[in-house]
Design a protein around this motif. Structure first.
Motif, PDB file in Angstrom:
ATOM      1  N   PHE A   1       0.832  -1.209   0.000  1.00 18.52           N
ATOM      2  CA  PHE A   1       0.000   0.000   0.000  1.00 18.52           C
ATOM      3  C   PHE A   1       0.862   1.252   0.000  1.00 18.52           C
TER       4      PHE A   1
ATOM      5  N   GLU B   1       2.688   1.633  -3.351  1.00 19.56           N
ATOM      6  CA  GLU B   1       1.782   1.947  -4.455  1.00 19.56           C
ATOM      7  C   GLU B   1       1.244   3.376  -4.417  1.00 19.56           C
ATOM      8  N   HIS B   2       1.006   3.928  -3.225  1.00 22.05           N
ATOM      9  CA  HIS B   2       0.294   5.199  -3.132  1.00 22.05           C
ATOM     10  C   HIS B   2       1.112   6.385  -2.625  1.00 22.05           C
TER      11      HIS B   2
ATOM     12  N   ASP C   1       3.125   9.299  -5.092  1.00 23.17           N
ATOM     13  CA  ASP C   1       2.314  10.348  -5.718  1.00 23.17           C
ATOM     14  C   ASP C   1       1.761  11.326  -4.681  1.00 23.17           C
TER      15      ASP C   1
ATOM     16  N   MET D   1      -6.426   7.313 -10.511  1.00 24.70           N
ATOM     17  CA  MET D   1      -6.026   7.064  -9.123  1.00 24.70           C
ATOM     18  C   MET D   1      -4.994   8.087  -8.653  1.00 24.70           C
ATOM     19  N   ASP D   2      -4.132   8.540  -9.555  1.00 28.37           N
ATOM     20  CA  ASP D   2      -3.148   9.558  -9.179  1.00 28.37           C
ATOM     21  C   ASP D   2      -3.822  10.846  -8.726  1.00 28.37           C
TER      22      ASP D   2
ATOM     23  N   ARG E   1      -4.692  10.341  -5.217  1.00 27.78           N
ATOM     24  CA  ARG E   1      -3.487  10.360  -4.382  1.00 27.78           C
ATOM     25  C   ARG E   1      -3.013  11.785  -4.144  1.00 27.78           C
TER      26      ARG E   1
END
Length: 140
Positions: free
Chosen positions: A42, A45-46, A49, A114-115, A118
Motif C-alpha cells: 500500500f 503503491e500510493h 504520488d 487514481m493519481d 493520491r
C-alpha cells in the motif's frame, strides 16, 4: 501591531520551514520509489504520488507565503491535476522529456485517475498538518 521588518522576519522563517519541508518530502518520495520493495504494498503503491503533491503544496507555501493556506491548497491541487492531465498529451518531444528520469519525476508518464485521488490525499494531509502546527505554535 507588527512592524514591516518584524513581519518580513516571520516570512523568512516560515519560508525556511517550508523549504525544509519541500526537501524532506522530496527525499521521502524518492526513497519510497527507490526502496519500494522493502515497504508494504500500500505504501509503495500510493505514497510516492501523495508525497509529490505534498511537495508541491509546500513549494507553493514557500513561494507565496503571504497567501492563505486554502489558496495554496487549491493552487497545488490545480497544478497537480494539470500535470496529470498533461499526460494525456502524447507528442514526440514531450514523450522524450518524460523518458528522462527528471522528466518522469516531474511530469509523470501515463495518466491515471487514481493519481488524482493520491494528489488530493497528499495535499489534504499536509494542509491539515500545516494548520495544526501553526495553530499550536500560536497557542504557545
Amino acid at each position: 501591531m507588527k512592524t514591516f521588518n518584524s513581519l518580513m522576519t516571520v516570512f523568512r522563517k516560515e519560508r525556511l520551514i517550508y523549504f525544509f519541508a519541500v526537501i524532506l518530502t522530496m527525499a521521502a518520495g524518492l526513497a519510497s520509489r527507490h526502496f519500494g520493495e522493502l515497504l508494504p504494498d500500500f505504501v509503495h503503491e500510493h505514497f510516492g504520488d501523495a508525497l509529490w503533491a505534498a511537495m508541491i503544496y509546500f513549494g507553493v507555501r514557500m513561494i507565496c507565503i503571504h497567501r492563505s493556506r486554502e489558496w495554496a491548497m487549491m493552487v497545488s491541487l490545480i497544478f497537480s491535476w494539470a500535470v496529470e492531465c498533461s499526460q494525456l498529451i502524447q507528442t514526440p518531444w514531450l514523450n522524450e522529456v518524460r523518458s528522462t528520469v527528471l522528466g518522469a519525476l516531474i511530469l509523470g508518464r501515463g495518466f491515471l485517475v487514481m493519481d488524482l485521488l493520491r494528489y488530493v490525499a497528499g495535499i489534504l494531509f499536509v494542509y491539515g498538518m500545516d494548520r495544526y502546527f501553526l495553530r499550536n505554535k500560536k497557542a504557545r
